[in-house]
Write an enzyme that holds these catalytic residues in place. Structure first.
Site, PDB file in Angstrom:
ATOM      1  CD  GLU A 175      -3.202  -1.126   1.926  1.00 24.93           C
ATOM      2  OE1 GLU A 175      -3.279  -0.266   2.815  1.00 24.93           O
ATOM      3  OE2 GLU A 175      -4.095  -1.981   1.719  1.00 24.93           O
ATOM      4  CD  GLU A 299      -3.443  -6.151   2.847  1.00 20.38           C
ATOM      5  OE1 GLU A 299      -4.363  -5.469   3.354  1.00 20.38           O
ATOM      6  OE2 GLU A 299      -2.233  -5.895   3.003  1.00 20.38           O
ATOM      7  CD  GLN A 348      -4.020  -9.648   8.672  1.00 16.63           C
ATOM      8  OE1 GLN A 348      -3.354 -10.179   9.544  1.00 16.63           O
ATOM      9  NE2 GLN A 348      -3.846  -8.369   8.334  1.00 16.63           N
TER      10      GLN A 348
END
Ligand code: AHR
Length: 495
Positions: A175, A299, A348
């Protein structure tokens, strides 16, 4: 009962399904690593070299192919040297992104590689670009992968590891547009080229696979700029997209207490992944210059308000059948775009966001999302088959949601796996599955179902469990009744 038809075309395929699409993500965040995975060798919780046996066994059963670490946002504040050598000498740091906890670095490179060894998966390291240096990153690759004589290889050997770890996947920052450095796409693209230059291959048999830090949701300018300027320096570009029921990040919505309206909104939002994957993939192909460059959705998953009473910085949330449907939809989308999607990592693995596994002390719970990954596991490495659902639309407003969502593949042994989700929270669907000329000798069905908020808890860990689902062979396929709010997997053995 709603009548629907699923069409499977055994003659049309895009590609094989990269096993890495079934990857996961583990960050130094809340109770993911510490508690959830690593309890230390002296813990009373049964462990091997500090890793919880129950969690490792559950992940092995999923055939987990690849695990991303150490972040997330944590990755761009992580200095790998703090996590090697004698534990009592490791530097302590503050985990500023996630609750300001003290990170004692007792779980570092060697421990992560031990975890991957026990699970039997590839490692995916996310390197520090935001606050690190080219030298630091380049040294980490040399430390892990150099088999001959070099300063980093000697240091690794001094720390007890003679053979190189041969880490394949390396993320160049995370990111970079946000917590990884607040960079402009143009600036990051130049940095990416520079870093990539010094991430060396140390063995022709173990070439590394470089992944550029990619876009947030629909930031197509980011993907275009990175591809134009740095595409030739990497093997894949990443994409992050989280499913958040409400736009207001202070009130994202509860993980367990939601209305019908919120249920369908969540599914509608997760369906957006298809548009994102298609558009980012097109841009990647446009600037690939004849090379095969992949899209790594490293993600993805649901992000709700944290469980009441838990640390807001730990991102702990429960997991229901709604999450199971989100997982099924996303995995179907990745399967159906496997010509470009080379990897995906749900966020996650344990105790954080859309987790596979929840732990409390010595107890462990497998979530509905875990069971979806188990139902889909045989897609890994199989040949994707084109498929579509001829189905009704549940909501006709701007938030349209189809009743069924499907993907299919053929394994090396010829068996066809069809995975289908019934998104209707209230009605079962009668599915007629047409196999496009394949004559089935047998079909085995398994289903995960429950009310939309059904979940496994520490007091009722088996409330949501897969069970057998009957299917009836027909001249051109089979039929099956899919319960409301369900995810089913059918394995067809051809004649
Ligand atoms: O998964 C939680 C966080 O979400 C990650 O650290 C970051 O990359 C993303 O914003």
């Amino acid at each position: 009962m709603i009548k629907t038809t699923l069409h499977i075309d055994p003659a049309k395929t895009l590609s094989y399904i990269a096993p890495e699409i079934y990857g996961q993500f583990s960050e130094h965040l809340g109770r993911c690593i510490y508690d959830g995975i690593y309890v230390g060798e002296d813990s009373e919780i049964p462990n091997k070299n500090g890793m919880r046996n129950d969690v490792v066994d559950a992940l092995r059963a999923l055939k987990l192919p690849v695990l991303r670490w150490p972040g997330g946002c944590f990755a761009d504040e992580y200095h790998w040297r703090d996590g090697i050598g004698p534990k009592e000498k490791r530097r302590r740091m503050v985990n500023t992104n996630w609750g300001g906890t003290v990170e004692d670095n007792s779980f570092g490179t060697h421990e992560f590689m031990e975890l991957c060894r026990q699970i039997g998966c590839e490692a995916y390291f996310s390197g520090n670009v935001g606050s690190g240096t080219v030298q630091e990153f380049s040294d980490w690759v040399e430390y892990c992968n150099m088999g001959g004589i070099s300063p980093m290889a000697s240091e690794r050997r001094a720390n007890g590891q003679d053979e190189p770890f041969n880490v394949k996947y390396w993320g160049i920052g995370n990111e970079a547009w946000g917590c990884g450095g607040s960079m402009r796409a143009e600036y990051y693209a130049d940095l990416c080229r520079q870093y990539s230059t010094y991430l060396r291959n140390y063995s022709p048999e173990h070439k590394i696979f470089k992944i550029a830090s990619g876009a947030n949701v629909a930031d197509y300018h980011w993907t275009k700029t990175v591809m134009e300027r740095a595409g030739q320096a990497v093997d894949a570009v990443s994409l992050h997209y989280y499913t958040v029921p409400h736009e207001d990040w202070q009130h994202k919505g509860s993980a367990t207490d939601f209305t019908d309206e919120e249920y369908y909104t969540t599914l509608h939002k997760t369906l957006r992944m298809e548009e994102l994957v298609e558009n980012h993939s097109r841009i990647i192909r446009q600037f690939a210059g004849g090379r095969k460059i992949g899209l790594a959705v490293d993600e993805w998953g649901t992000w709700y308000d944290v469980e009441p009473g838990t640390n807001p910085g730990f991102l702990y949330q429960q997991n229901t059948m709604r999450d199971a449907l989100v997982a099924a939809i996303n995995l179907n989308i990745f399967n159906n775009h496997c010509d470009t999607v080379c990897m995906a990592n749900i966020a996650q693995m344990v105790n954080v966001l859309q987790a596979m596994i929840l732990t409390e002390g010595s107890k462990m719970v497998l979530t509905p999302t875990y069971h979806v990954f188990a139902l889909y596991a045989a897609h890994q490495g199989a040949q994707q088959l084109e498929s579509y659902a001829e189905t009704s639309i549940l909501r006709h407003d701007e938030e349209a949601v189809p009743t069924l969502h499907v993907s299919a593949s053929r394994a090396a042994d010829g068996k066809i796996l069809i995975t289908v989700a019934n998104l209707d929270a209230a009605h079962p669907a009668e599915a007629q599955v047409l196999l496009g000329g394949v004559k089935a000798a047998a079909v085995n069905g398994t289903v995960l179902c429950g009310t939309a908020d059904a979940r496994n808890t520490f007091t009722a860990p088996d409330a949501v469990q897969p069970k057998a689902l009957s299917a009836v062979l027909t001249a051109d396929g089979f039929t099956a009744a899919l319960p409301a709010c369900s995810v089913a997997a059918f394995t067809v053995t051809p004649q």
